[in-house]
Scaffold this active site. Structure first.
Site, PDB file in Angstrom:
ATOM      1  N   CYS A  56     -29.196  11.676  14.341  1.00  0.00           N
ATOM      2  CA  CYS A  56     -28.851  11.824  15.750  1.00  0.00           C
ATOM      3  C   CYS A  56     -28.230  10.527  16.267  1.00  0.00           C
ATOM      4  O   CYS A  56     -28.304   9.482  15.633  1.00  0.00           O
ATOM      5  CB  CYS A  56     -30.091  12.152  16.568  1.00  0.00           C
ATOM      6  N   ARG A  97     -22.590  11.908  14.676  1.00  0.00           N
ATOM      7  CA  ARG A  97     -23.949  11.826  14.139  1.00  0.00           C
ATOM      8  C   ARG A  97     -24.758  13.096  14.385  1.00  0.00           C
ATOM      9  O   ARG A  97     -25.863  13.245  13.860  1.00  0.00           O
ATOM     10  CB  ARG A  97     -24.681  10.629  14.754  1.00  0.00           C
ATOM     11  N   TRP A 152     -28.866  16.138  15.975  1.00  0.00           N
ATOM     12  CA  TRP A 152     -28.746  16.936  14.753  1.00  0.00           C
ATOM     13  C   TRP A 152     -30.137  17.469  14.468  1.00  0.00           C
ATOM     14  O   TRP A 152     -31.075  16.714  14.208  1.00  0.00           O
ATOM     15  CB  TRP A 152     -28.239  16.084  13.602  1.00  0.00           C
ATOM     16  N   ASN A 158     -34.271   9.150  16.826  1.00  0.00           N
ATOM     17  CA  ASN A 158     -33.530   9.522  15.625  1.00  0.00           C
ATOM     18  C   ASN A 158     -34.461   9.325  14.441  1.00  0.00           C
ATOM     19  O   ASN A 158     -35.066   8.266  14.292  1.00  0.00           O
ATOM     20  CB  ASN A 158     -32.290   8.635  15.473  1.00  0.00           C
ATOM     21  N   GLY A 159     -34.615  10.344  13.609  1.00  0.00           N
ATOM     22  CA  GLY A 159     -35.494  10.238  12.457  1.00  0.00           C
ATOM     23  C   GLY A 159     -36.438  11.420  12.373  1.00  0.00           C
ATOM     24  O   GLY A 159     -36.222  12.456  13.013  1.00  0.00           O
ATOM     25  N   GLU A 219     -15.057  16.703  -5.803  1.00  0.00           N
ATOM     26  CA  GLU A 219     -14.749  16.240  -4.450  1.00  0.00           C
ATOM     27  C   GLU A 219     -13.869  17.229  -3.700  1.00  0.00           C
ATOM     28  O   GLU A 219     -14.069  17.494  -2.513  1.00  0.00           O
ATOM     29  CB  GLU A 219     -14.066  14.868  -4.519  1.00  0.00           C
ATOM     30  N   LYS A 249     -14.953  19.018  -0.194  1.00  0.00           N
ATOM     31  CA  LYS A 249     -14.162  18.931   1.032  1.00  0.00           C
ATOM     32  C   LYS A 249     -13.863  20.318   1.585  1.00  0.00           C
ATOM     33  O   LYS A 249     -13.941  20.556   2.788  1.00  0.00           O
ATOM     34  CB  LYS A 249     -12.846  18.187   0.775  1.00  0.00           C
ATOM     35  N   GLU A 260     -17.018  21.772   3.169  1.00  0.00           N
ATOM     36  CA  GLU A 260     -17.369  21.086   4.409  1.00  0.00           C
ATOM     37  C   GLU A 260     -16.481  21.504   5.579  1.00  0.00           C
ATOM     38  O   GLU A 260     -16.966  21.712   6.693  1.00  0.00           O
ATOM     39  CB  GLU A 260     -17.221  19.567   4.233  1.00  0.00           C
ATOM     40  N   HIS A 305     -17.392  28.532 -20.889  1.00  0.00           N
ATOM     41  CA  HIS A 305     -18.847  28.599 -21.036  1.00  0.00           C
ATOM     42  C   HIS A 305     -19.518  29.253 -19.834  1.00  0.00           C
ATOM     43  O   HIS A 305     -20.686  28.998 -19.558  1.00  0.00           O
ATOM     44  CB  HIS A 305     -19.409  27.192 -21.253  1.00  0.00           C
ATOM     45  N   LYS A 334     -22.465  12.735  10.209  1.00  0.00           N
ATOM     46  CA  LYS A 334     -21.768  11.690   9.467  1.00  0.00           C
ATOM     47  C   LYS A 334     -22.715  10.822   8.649  1.00  0.00           C
ATOM     48  O   LYS A 334     -22.462  10.537   7.487  1.00  0.00           O
ATOM     49  CB  LYS A 334     -20.991  10.814  10.453  1.00  0.00           C
TER      50      LYS A 334
END
Length: 610
Positions: free
Chosen positions: A2, A27, A74, A100-101, A483, A487, A490, A506, A605
């Site tokens: 947050c 955040r 968040w 935050n936490g 990656e 992306k 996301e 496979h 983020k």
């Protein structure tokens, strides 16, 4: 994860808090709220959704007062809602906190507080903090926060105000939840990250583990976790307001994609002596004798940074002939890793505050391993706690999906591999000079590549209705396939998977059917012929191939339905030019599908909770 901001000064607090909060929205953006103290007591406004919803709720008559705190959330405990939004208050609405936490013992604390008669309004773990401060309020606000913190288990950052002091702001930090204090003329600022303070002050200090700050409009007082006074001077940070603005681009993500040549140039300049073609790691804390004595490298990272570490594995093992492990930081502590003084542990984090990566760093240090952080943020927890640091200096990155920070990390692992290889004597100096020269030229090559954004948008437009993608790569491009898939997930919410191309037969080849898009990373290099065979296998099953290929490669055009061309560079340097079309493909697909590419759902983020 947050975002917290606070203010005490001579201006209307809301006029400072809301712009600062906007700069922290990366955040978290599930809900937002603000609390101020004025002549009428404590006033709190909250809203579910993004900060624009809070601004609409504030309306033309915002809460008044020159002291305030604000928060963008968040969600962890309790869903996104106005009820669960911060700030949270005590029973009598005289104390307000933002947090935050995660409070790990919130259930038992809540039950204990309920038994004392405290009334809870939300489902969050955070609300217990307000009631704990209320429990200890007889000793003054600072003392109450200090005592309450000793009842809490977990990692957290707290800011607190009360209705009986229009100037006092108390903050406390424990664990991996950062807090930064800014000093102005007759005003002080508090924030989770430095970007929130841009345009307000350049004079800052960072709260350390366990410390509490007692702030007024004119004073800054810091106490240690044991309650002793702490003296720490402020430092001056570079102030680039433009970096935190979109600068004419429609989204931060696109702006930051286009900033990559300059960001990489800063990373290169900080570690490459161009005239002598030598590698210099001034802050790494590694003497040549230390490097010679190493018997293993241990990367620890999360998400995109983990992909950069995988590229580093290929480079270091080739250049320095050192075995390299690449660990997912969140799993590292749940093993019993074999580490000692001959192992160099390299945590990688853009923010330097990633909870799992910080925990891995500490675990490695406790086991006797030397640590070298690769980090973008000077003054971050990771940079301060590691034995040495390799700063990327990519600049502020606002978009949640990492772009310029990632390619700067690719440069960082490359210069580290070069340094290790040269000192250990396993890297041919002629090859080293070629790689260093190519590295110096790389930003200019990427500038040309960015001019192909519109071409990539046209390719993306053909696949907006697709629900699945597969990304394939070999050697250095296997991490890039991972990656590229990350992306796309996301930014566009399309299901995507990255695979080493040799693994297709496979199992994953069973997924290939008519119309399935396959992004094949196939620039000219050691794996080119093998990748060509993989493309043929996809074509035989009517998959649609989007090839990332080297300029001038006409052979690939006959095999792929779409081709994205990258400049010719040394094989060792190809991951960075490959990254840009992968980023642009994800960006354009996200925009075309109507997604919020800067603030994707459920993501934040900086992941400062475990």
């Amino acid at each position: 994860m947050c975002g917290i901001v606070g203010y005490s000064g001579h201006r209307d607090a809301v006029s400072v808090l809301i712009p600062a909060l906007r700069r922290l929205e990366y955040r978290g953006y599930d809900s937002a709220g603000v609390a101020t103290v004025n002549g009428h007591g404590l006033e709190v406004r909250k809203a579910a959704g993004k900060i624009t919803e809070l601004e609409a709720r504030l309306g033309p008559v915002a809460p008044r007062g020159r002291l305030g705190i604000a928060h963008t959330r968040w969600a962890t405990h309790g869903g996104p809602s106005k009820l669960n939004a911060h700030p949270h208050v005590d029973c009598d609405v005289r104390i307000a906190i933002v947090h935050n936490g995660i409070i790990e013992n919130n259930v038992e604390l809540r039950e204990s507080l309920k038994s004392e008669g405290h009334r809870f309004r939300s489902e969050t773990d955070s609300e217990v903090i307000a009631h704990l401060v209320e429990r200890y309020r007889d000793g003054g606000l600072a003392e109450a926060v200090f005592r309450a913190s000793h009842d809490l288990r977990g990692a957290f950052a707290i800011a607190c105000i009360a209705d009986d002091d229009p100037h006092l702001l108390v903050a406390l930090r424990r664990g991996s939840s950062p807090l930064v204090i800014g000093r102005g003329e007759g005003e002080v600022f508090l924030a989770s990250d430095i970007p929130a303070l841009l345009g307000e002050t350049r004079e800052v200090l960072v709260l350390e583990e366990g410390e509490m700050a007692i702030l007024t409009n004119t004073t800054i007082s810091i106490r240690s976790g044991a309650g002793r006074p702490v003296r720490r001077p402020t430092t001056i940070v570079s102030s680039d307001q433009e970096t935190a603005e979109k600068g004419g681009f429609p989204h931060f993500m696109l702006k930051e994609i286009f900033e990559q040549p300059e960001a990489m140039r800063r990373t290169i300049t900080g570690h490459v002596e161009a005239e002598r073609l030598e590698i210099n790691l001034p802050e790494a804390g590694l003497e040549d004798r230390d490097i010679v004595g190493l018997n293993r490298i241990n990367f620890v990272a999360c998400g995109t940074s983990w992909h950069a570490a995988l590229v580093g594995k290929y480079l270091i093992e080739s250049f320095a002939r050192l075995p390299v492990n690449v660990e997912i930081a969140s799993e590292f502590r749940y093993r019993d890793p074999a580490l000692d003084g001959r192992v160099l542990t390299v945590p990688i984090s853009q923010s330097g505050e990633t909870a799992d990566t910080l925990a891995a760093l500490r675990e490695a240090g406790d086991r006797g391993s030397r640590t070298l952080a690769i980090c973008n943020v000077v003054g971050s927890s990771l940079a301060r706690e590691a034995d040495g640091v390799l700063f990327t200096r990519a600049g502020i990155e606002i978009g949640v999906a990492s772009t310029k920070a990632f390619t700067s990390q690719l440069v960082a692992v490359t210069v580290l591999a070069l340094k290790l290889g040269l000192v250990r004597g396993f890297l041919d100096r002629t090859l080293a000079r070629e790689v260093i020269e190519g590295l110096i030229q790389l930003p200019d090559r990427l500038t040309d590549l960015l001019g192909r954004s519109d071409e990539i948008r046209e390719i993306a437009a053909r696949f907006t209705e697709c629900g699945d993608f597969i990304f394939l790569g070999r050697n250095l491009h296997f991490p890039m396939a991972l990656e590229g898939a990350l992306k796309l997930k996301e930014i566009s919410y399309i299901h995507a998977e990255g695979y080493p191309a040799g693994e297709m037969k496979h199992g994953p080849i069973a997924l290939v059917n008519r119309g399935l898009p396959i992004v094949a990373i196939a620039p000219r290099g050691p794996s080119y012929e093998k990748m060509s065979n993989n493309i043929e296998e996809v074509r035989a099953r009517e998959g649609v191939v989007i090839a990332i290929a080297t300029d001038g490669d006409e052979q690939i055009a006959h095999k792929a339905q779409a081709v994205i061309r990258i400049p010719t560079v040394l094989h060792w340097l190809q991951p960075a030019p490959v990254a840009i079309p992968l980023q642009l493909l994800a960006y354009h697909l996200g925009v075309l599908r109507g997604c919020d590419v800067d603030q994707p759902r459920n993501l934040a983020k900086s992941v400062t909770v475990e």
